[in-house]
Each structure stands twice: as structure tokens, then as C-alpha cells.
Design a protein around this motif. Structure first.
Motif, PDB file in Angstrom:
ATOM      1  N   LYS A  19      21.788   3.293 -10.966  1.00  0.00           N
ATOM      2  CA  LYS A  19      22.219   2.266  -9.978  1.00  0.00           C
ATOM      3  C   LYS A  19      22.361   0.647  -9.751  1.00  0.00           C
ATOM      4  N   LEU A  20      23.048  -0.303  -9.607  1.00  0.00           N
ATOM      5  CA  LEU A  20      21.910  -1.641  -9.661  1.00  0.00           C
ATOM      6  C   LEU A  20      23.321  -2.337  -8.617  1.00  0.00           C
ATOM      7  N   ASP A  21      22.916  -2.698  -6.724  1.00  0.00           N
ATOM      8  CA  ASP A  21      23.583  -3.567  -6.167  1.00  0.00           C
ATOM      9  C   ASP A  21      24.141  -4.691  -6.192  1.00  0.00           C
ATOM     10  N   THR A  36      13.710   5.171  -6.309  1.00  0.00           N
ATOM     11  CA  THR A  36      14.657   3.914  -5.298  1.00  0.00           C
ATOM     12  C   THR A  36      14.018   2.873  -4.998  1.00  0.00           C
ATOM     13  N   ALA A  92       5.840   7.267  -2.058  1.00  0.00           N
ATOM     14  CA  ALA A  92       6.380   5.800  -1.096  1.00  0.00           C
ATOM     15  C   ALA A  92       5.169   4.718  -0.965  1.00  0.00           C
ATOM     16  N   TYR A  93       5.903   3.682  -1.320  1.00  0.00           N
ATOM     17  CA  TYR A  93       4.717   2.391  -1.193  1.00  0.00           C
ATOM     18  C   TYR A  93       5.761   1.020  -0.459  1.00  0.00           C
ATOM     19  N   ARG A 146      11.711   6.920 -13.831  1.00  0.00           N
ATOM     20  CA  ARG A 146      12.884   7.777 -13.557  1.00  0.00           C
ATOM     21  C   ARG A 146      13.224   7.702 -12.233  1.00  0.00           C
ATOM     22  N   ASN A 147      14.373   7.928 -11.528  1.00  0.00           N
ATOM     23  CA  ASN A 147      14.118   8.503  -9.967  1.00  0.00           C
ATOM     24  C   ASN A 147      13.434   8.113  -8.877  1.00  0.00           C
ATOM     25  N   HIS A 155      18.531   7.109 -13.667  1.00  0.00           N
ATOM     26  CA  HIS A 155      19.054   7.613 -12.326  1.00  0.00           C
ATOM     27  C   HIS A 155      18.196   7.063 -10.781  1.00  0.00           C
ATOM     28  N   ARG A 202      23.308  11.047  -3.657  1.00  0.00           N
ATOM     29  CA  ARG A 202      23.140  12.344  -4.249  1.00  0.00           C
ATOM     30  C   ARG A 202      22.860  13.597  -4.394  1.00  0.00           C
ATOM     31  N   PHE A 261      27.655  -0.255  -1.931  1.00  0.00           N
ATOM     32  CA  PHE A 261      26.679   0.545  -2.433  1.00  0.00           C
ATOM     33  C   PHE A 261      26.311   1.331  -1.647  1.00  0.00           C
ATOM     34  N   TRP A 304      24.311  10.124  -8.941  1.00  0.00           N
ATOM     35  CA  TRP A 304      24.604   9.581  -8.107  1.00  0.00           C
ATOM     36  C   TRP A 304      26.021   9.579  -8.136  1.00  0.00           C
ATOM     37  N   GLN A 323       1.150  -1.160  -0.498  1.00  0.00           N
ATOM     38  CA  GLN A 323       0.058   0.239  -0.031  1.00  0.00           C
ATOM     39  C   GLN A 323       0.761   1.288   0.070  1.00  0.00           C
ATOM     40  N   VAL A 363      17.029  -7.746  -4.694  1.00  0.00           N
ATOM     41  CA  VAL A 363      15.474  -7.256  -6.496  1.00  0.00           C
ATOM     42  C   VAL A 363      15.810  -8.259  -6.884  1.00  0.00           C
ATOM     43  N   THR A 397      11.489  -2.127   1.503  1.00  0.00           N
ATOM     44  CA  THR A 397      12.699  -3.524   1.316  1.00  0.00           C
ATOM     45  C   THR A 397      11.650  -4.171   1.479  1.00  0.00           C
ATOM     46  N   ALA A 451      17.650   3.448  -8.689  1.00  0.00           N
ATOM     47  CA  ALA A 451      18.504   3.009  -8.267  1.00  0.00           C
ATOM     48  C   ALA A 451      18.167   1.828  -7.231  1.00  0.00           C
ATOM     49  N   LEU A 452      18.577   0.628  -7.660  1.00  0.00           N
ATOM     50  CA  LEU A 452      17.969  -0.691  -6.723  1.00  0.00           C
ATOM     51  C   LEU A 452      18.636  -1.053  -5.552  1.00  0.00           C
ATOM     52  N   ALA A 453      18.005  -1.152  -4.285  1.00  0.00           N
ATOM     53  CA  ALA A 453      19.335  -2.034  -3.352  1.00  0.00           C
ATOM     54  C   ALA A 453      19.915  -4.252  -3.633  1.00  0.00           C
ATOM     55  N   GLY A 454      20.069  -4.067  -2.678  1.00  0.00           N
ATOM     56  CA  GLY A 454      20.557  -5.695  -3.090  1.00  0.00           C
ATOM     57  C   GLY A 454      19.174  -6.916  -2.911  1.00  0.00           C
ATOM     58  N   HIS A 458       2.953   4.519   1.808  1.00  0.00           N
ATOM     59  CA  HIS A 458       3.480   3.927   2.476  1.00  0.00           C
ATOM     60  C   HIS A 458       2.328   3.750   4.243  1.00  0.00           C
TER      61      HIS A 458
END
Lengths: 353, 353, 353
Positions: C239-241, C275, C309-310, C272-273, C255, B188, B184, B201, A317, C262, C296, C257-260, A319
Motif C-alpha cells: 500500500k502506497l500513500d 512500514t 523500529a528505526y 516484506r511486512n 504487504h 492490519r 490512507f 491490509w 538509529q 516517502v 516518519t 505500507a508506505l505513508a505519504g 528507535h
């Protein structure tokens, strides 16, 4: 990777069946989407979502079902299974590129291989490796001692196969795959000197193998561990996507498909003709029946004895909405108790009134 | 990988202790499961689930606990910790195969190594690498400049270690592992020209190292990033399964074990003697106390200050049941509000009646 | 990896701006944390959590914001964006090490490369590869036929790029990355002989490519599959972790970015833009708008059309508490039904009273 030779429409129908409408002498050179196809391309319509693109397509021909055939503005092949038909046409037009036979001077090979084998630069093949005909070993692959590889296997670059594993015919194994690393097996030896609850992990030697049936495909960076005592087994026709973890002594039944990022813990047994959605996790020492479909992100914590679809993910959902709702999860048991209390109070009031 | 030499039962008991029942002169050649063992094999019974297989076993000998020893149909070794005992016997019968010392002609080595080192074909060892005695570097491994590797380490094929990382003694590192890649880390830099909320980044150089203690095992395709400024630290005796991600500046305490597919975000600190279940995720900048056990698939979002077991996964169900129940999750807060309202109305009614 | 040359404080401010307080002639040799910095180091204070470390720092200089500048016990640079400023200083003091140009004798190269290219031992470069200036190819990398690589790219050891993929300028690609493996595309051909619901998987040739824009960084062991028909696209500045899975025909906007850990399923389009938090999963054939932030462990099951944010993870608890609460999840629908019933009964009682 474009198809070079081209195929005539009537040539396709002669081999693969279906009903031809339009000029059978047309030559198609590659497959393409309805939206992007041009006169040399053959497109397909399988997903109703793309139905509206049919009228405007510039494809030379389209593979489609009987219900939409009349709406097709160009030549077409009518079939009950347009997606499967398309798969066969695409395989025909775009056969997998195979390197020429021969062992590259910069490969290191310690076994006798058939003349039809291809071993690329930087690959290392150990001792006592038995290889079928027409196997391709990509650059940087490492094949351990005693490994067996069936006919027509294609190993892309940088695949690692540990000693004594067995790969069936026609396997396609993508880069970064590791087959036969040690399973995660340790006995905990308590040692009070290491703090409360402390202990050391004693390694259990992993002396089983990995056995892989015919016609298996394994995606990039997937790992399949060797068995602890007995073998880890992947039956024929199984398809594994990328980044999957298969622990020791797992058995995956024939023609089952696993999407990316799935993890399967030790000694789990998965049936035949199953599909396991992406990032699903399956605990160890349990059994999943034939024909089970596990949804993406679902954690399977106990055996599933009946074919069907099983699910266990949580909806996302916005946040702030989520924060309000999910904070309640920690009090669900209290909510349930309160409801029992409400029920009793309602009963009492209704009796009185 | 079969045990070649064989061990007499009395030889085993003389070294490892336990009570011998039956013919001590029997020779066992390998370990096997109760169900598959034959006269040359030694089996074990540690998990009560397999108790019923004891009567029918054809094993030459069985390792088991005192409560079941009388029911054993063959020779046995009675011990309070059958699984640990079995681990030691298995290690003895099946020592890890070690390649002979020497640098293969197809390896590229830019450092001076001990004569006891083994470097396989296709491996690359950089400059200023310091290596202990009896280290094995598998085919295709890449060891960066300035790396330090302790005595008796075993690196399987295609392992990558970036510059300046330090590996303790007796490490076992499986194929596809990457140690010391950049963490990582990006700042920004907002840039309105890139759209609302847009930005670029900026890379933060990652100048820390990875320090790994003695007796660590690391599973296939696991990644451990180097620190941003300080180091990422894996203490002695830690065991990491396959496909794990350890971000920069994480610290994992001694003798902690992580199952497959776990992810640990930057600067998290995990205590000693912990176990982390498969696919658990641990957020960054938090601390987990010694002796904590995190369940599979659990997301740890805040520090855990007390030893114990912690869990946060959702139960799966048959799909239609799940759909009914989980749709309600989005309205849990509204349900909770309604219950407060019900409580007030019940109070009022009860006062009146 | 220490910075060798050192920079004077006034030299830094002359190039990067900000307000200098203290002795501009001081020379700094590397970046360090407030807690560990010594007189040769420059530290920074960006996160208020570390505010208390300022008074005791022994750093030669500190980069910080105006609100805390008066409390700094040593020389400092005052700026509105201390973290971004620190990133630039760190890049300057610690430029990425680049190997010298040249093709190692133990590399296998089948294309003509610029004299500025560096190709390490054990690397294999296929035919018709087009490479920009100053590209570094690490040991054990495999670059397929027809690949295109832009200026100044840095490929660490053991990277695999399949045929025909395109990499933009200044990419940094970490070890174990696989770009361009086949997407997971199969048509199911039913076959009753294989049991109820049985079928074989027909491979769909994957003839698209992977196109990667400029200034992309890709973390260790991440996989990006080639497109089925059209291409998989990673736009500039992404940026990909580590350990990320990107399926065929995905598009990731500039631009983002994806954290580890995923995972992104086929044909998903991410704006774009954005996270995307660690271990988040994104289903296929959906669209995520620009400026979306996914938490996360969140599973995105439908398109997100609005920036914001979701979230969708479940809170963890001490195990016994969790067990009590989460068992209720399976009965949430029944609870909801019971509440509707309670509401009706309350209405009736209130009308009567």
C-alpha cells in the motif's frame, strides 16, 4: 523496448572508439547487466562492487576499464570511461520510441504546427503556439497559448504547460509535470476582525514566464512555477528527477542535476555543474556557487559561495537508542553552559593543587 | 500576460488611496521590478534589501513607504504598506485571463451548467454537478459526480476532483491537483502465513468528503484526501503551495498558508492565521493553535497550544565538518552521562581542596 | 456514497462472526464515528482515546472489544479485533462505486478489450494492451502500448501508465499517479569547456519495466519509475500513500505500507511486512530486512538487517530555544574533544588529592 537492429562489435568501436578484444563480427542486440546478460547482450562493468560477476557472465561482450580487461571471459571493449561508453551504446541500441508525425483526430489544436509534429489523442494545444520540428506531444498534454517548444522535444502523456512558457530543443518532459503555474506570491493584509494576528492574503499576479534551455529532462510530477515579475530560468543541460518543486524566479545553472523530491524556494539561484541530493531543500533568495554538491535531505539556509560538498542530515538509529540521544538535543545549550562551568572549576582546582 | 489598458497614477490613488507625488496624468501599463522597470512600468520598494536600487530606477512610478519617499527619483505613491498596495495595483493591471463562456465540443459534460460556465476541451464533468456562475474548467479536468463548485472558480488544466467534494467561491486550483482521493486507511489483519509479524491490509472505505471554503488557492500537484467518515476541511482564505499532501480528516483553519512540499498526516487540526514553512511535516491526530508559525523542514510531533514560532531543522555544514559533528549525535546520551559523572567528581574534589 | 441497502445486525454476525448483544433485527445503513452516529449507523470503538464517547453514543450498534462491551448503551458486536471487523462491515456497506462496462465514445482505444471493461471519456489506451475482466479506466487515463492490467483493477481519473508495465489484479490507482516514467539515469561526460568540474549528462535509456503484484493500492500523485535494465518491482499487497517517489529498480516486499511523501532512491530493496513513515527517505543500493518500521522523516543511509523500529528525526522547539540548542550542533565535535580533556584533568587531580 528491445533493440531490434543489433550492432556488430567492430561497428561500435568504429564509431565510439575504445580497444576491441575478441571477435568484431559478433552482433549484440541489447544492453543487460553482467548477471543477466546472454550471448546477444552487451554488458558493462563500471562499479567495482560488481567486479566478481565478471568471471561468470554469459554476456556476448562487456564494456570495461583496462584494469579488469584481462579477467574478462568473453569479447570486450576496453575504455577509460565504461559507464559513459555504455550510455552511448545503450542510446544506439535503444533509441527513444517516437510516435509517427500527425495530429490525432481526438486532439484539439488551435495553432498551426509543422508537418513533422506529433500530437496524440486528448492533447490540447492553445493559440499562437510556436513549435519546432519533430516535436511529440503525448496524450492528454495541455499546451497553453503562446508557448514555444524547440525542435525534437518529447512530452510524455498528461504534461501541462501554462501560457507563454518557453521550452528549448530536445527536452524530455515526463507525465504529470506542470510548468508555469502561478508562483506562491501573496501580500498579507492585516485584519483584526479575523482574530489576533489575523489577515487576508492578497494574490500577487504572477506575470513572469518559465524559460527552459536546450537538452533539459524533467521527471514525472515535477512542478516549475512561473516568475512573479521576471522569469524562472532552467539553463541548458539541467536534469530534474521526479516530484521536484521549483518556485518562482528560481534560476538553475547549466548542467546541474537535482534528485527526486527536492524543493527550491523562490528567487534562489543555483550555480552550474551542481548536484542536489534527494529531498534537499533550498531556501529562497540565496545563491549557490558553481560546482556545489548538496547531500540528500540537507536544508540549505544560507548562500554557499565556494564549490564543495555540503551536508546537514541526522543519522538514524534503532528507535530506543535514538530516543535516548535525541532527547538530549533539547538541552545542548545547557550542556554547553555546564561545560564552561566545569572548565572554570577545573582551572581553579589545578591552580590550587 | 501584459496589462493592456494602462492606468493613470491619479486613477490609482483615487481608488486605492496613498499620497501621490509627481505627475498624476502618467499612464502605467504594467508592474515591474525596480531594476527592470521602464517608463511605462510601476515598481515598488517593500524589502529594504532593494533600497539601493531606488536611485537608479527608470520606472515611471514607484510605490514605497514614507521613510524613503524623498529619495525617489520619479513619481511615487507613498503608503504604509507598499507590498499590499503593489498587490492591488498588480491585480488591477493584470487581471487573471478567463476563457470565454461555453462548453467546448471536445468536452464531456453530464450535468446542466450555467450559461456563464466555461468548460475546455478534454474536460469531463460528471452527473449531478452543481456549478456557480462564471466557473472555468480547464482542459483535461475531471469533475466527479455530485461535486459542488462555487461562483468564479478557476480550475487550470488537468485538475481532478473526486465525487461529492465541495469547493467554495473564487477558488484557484492549479494543474495536477487531486482533491478527494481516498485517505490512507487500512486495518492490519495478522496472518502468520505471511512470515513473522506478517499481515494483510484491509481497506477502510473512505466515505467522507473534502470541503473547501471560499477564496482558497491550491498549488500545482497538491493532493487533499477525502475523509474516512467525517470530512476533510479547508477553511476560507487558506493558501496552499505546490506538492502539498493533506491526509484524510485534516482541518486547516481560515487564512492559514502552507508553503511547498508540506505534509499533514490524518486528523491533524491546524489553527487559523498560521504559516507552515516548506517541507514541514505535521503528524496526525494533533492540534496546532491559531497564529502558530512552523519553520521550514520542521517535524511537528505533538500539539502546539500557544501562538508563536516553532522550529526543528538541523544546520548544514561543509561535509567534513558535518561528518565530525554529527557522528557525535549518536553518543549524546553517553556524553550527558559522562558530564553528570564529571560534576560529581568535581564536587568531591572541591570539597577536599 | 452512502450505503444504500442496509444490513441487519444478525446478518453481519452470521457472515463475519463475533458475539451479538441486543436486537439482531436492527438494520444499519452506514458506518459513522461514535460521536456522530445516529440510529441507522454502526459505529466502532478501537482506540481507547474514544472510550468516553461510548456512554453518550446514539449509534444503532457498536463494534467493540470484550473489555468495554458491558458499558455499551446500545446493541453491539463483541470481537477481539474491532478495527478489522469495522473494516469488513464498512466494505460491505460501502462497496466501491464501479462505472458500468463499456467504452465511452470520447475514449481512444487501440486494443481489443473484454466486454466487461469500462473506459471513460478522454482516456487513451494504446496498442497491444492486455486487460483482465471488469477493469475500470477513469477519465483522462493514458495506458501505454503493451501494458498488462489484471482483473478488477480500478484506475481513477488522470492516471498515466507507460508502455510495457504490468499491473496485478485488484489494484486501486489514484489520480495523478505515474507508473513507468524513465528512471533518473545519466552518465557524466566531463567537459572542461563547461567550467571547472563541468560536464554533460548522457541519458541512459531506461529499458526495464514496472511490475506490480496483486492487491496493491497507490495514492494520488505517486510516481514509480521503470527499471534501467532490470525491472522495478512492487510485490503483492503493498500500500502506497500519496506523493511517494519510487526510483528505478527499487523492490518493495509484499504487504509493506508506505505513508505519504516517502522517497526511495534507485535499487533500494525493502523487505516484506515493513512500514515506512511519512516523508522518510531511503538511499539507493541498500537493503531493508522484513518487518522493519522506519519512523516518519527518517533518512535511512545504510542497510538495516534486523527487524525493529528505526528513527532519525530531530525534536522541534519554540524557536528561540531551538536556536540556542541547535547552534551547538555545529560544535559537537569540539565539545566531545573538550570532554576528553576534562576527563584527563580530573584523573590527574584525583590522583594527586
Amino acid at each position: 523496448m528491445n533493440g531490434l537492429r543489433g550492432l556488430r562489435l567492430d561497428e561500435i568501436v568504429a564509431r565510439l572508439g575504445g580497444e576491441l578484444r575478441g571477435d568484431g563480427a559478433k552482433t549484440l542486440r541489447q544492453v543487460a547487466t553482467l548477471a543477466r546478460a546472454t550471448a546477444d547482450d552487451i554488458a558493462f562493468l563500471a562499479n567495482p562492487r560488481y567486479r566478481e560477476q565478471l568471471a561468470g557472465t554469459r554476456a556476448g561482450a562487456v564494456i570495461l576499464g583496462p584494469a579488469v580487461a584481462d579477467a574478462c571471459p568473453t569479447a570486450c571493449i576496453v575504455t577509460d570511461d565504461p559507464y559513459g561508453y555504455y550510455a552511448r551504446v545503450a542510446q544506439w541500441l535503444h533509441p527513444a520510441a517516437r510516435p509517427a508525425p500527425g495530429i490525432h483526430a481526438a486532439a484539439t489544436v488551435a495553432s498551426t504546427l509543422p508537418a513533422s509534429a506529433s500530437v496524440a489523442a486528448g492533447a490540447c494545444v492553445g493559440r499562437n503556439v510556436r513549435m519546432g520540428e519533430r516535436v511529440s506531444i503525448g496524450p492528454g498534454c495541455v499546451i497553453g497559448d503562446g508557448v514555444e517548444i524547440g525542435n525534437d522535444c518529447l512530452l510524455h502523456a498528461n504534461v501541462t504547460i501554462y501560457a507563454d512558457c518557453v521550452i528549448g530543443a530536445r527536452a524530455i518532459i515526463h507525465s504529470g509535470v506542470v510548468i508555469g503555474a502561478d508562483g506562491f506570491g501573496f501580500a498579507r493584509e492585516k485584519d483584526a476582525a479575523l482574530g489576533p494576528g489575523g489577515g487576508r492574503w492578497l494574490k500577487i499576479p504572477q506575470i513572469g514566464r518559465v524559460l527552459i534551455g536546450d537538452d533539459v529532462e524533467i521527471g514525472a510530477n515535477t512542478t516549475i512555477d512561473r516568475g512573479a515579475l521576471d522569469d524562472t530560468v532552467i539553463e541548458e543541460g539541467v536534469k530534474l528527477d521526479n516530484q521536484i518543486q521549483v518556485a518562482h524566479n528560481v534560476r538553475i545553472g547549466a548542467h546541474t542535476a537535482l534528485a527526486g523530491c527536492v524543493g527550491i524556494a523562490g528567487s534562489a539561484r543555483i550555480g552550474r555543474n551542481c548536484t542536489i541530493g534527494g529531498a534537499a531543500m533550498i531556501l529562497g533568495h540565496l545563491e549557490i556557487a558553481d560546482g556545489v554538491h548538496v547531500s540528500t535531505n540537507t536544508l540549505v539556509t544560507k548562500s554557499i559561495t565556494k564549490a564543495g560538498a555540503y551536508t546537514g542530515w541526522v543519522p538514524f538509529q534503532e528507535h530506543a537508542e535514538w530516543a535516548k540521544n535525541f532527547a538530549r538535543l533539547r538541552h545542548l545549550d545547557a550542556m554547553s553552559d555546564k561545560m564552561r562551568d566545569f572548565g572554570a572549576r577545573l582551572d581553579a582546582l589545578e591552580k590550587k593543587s
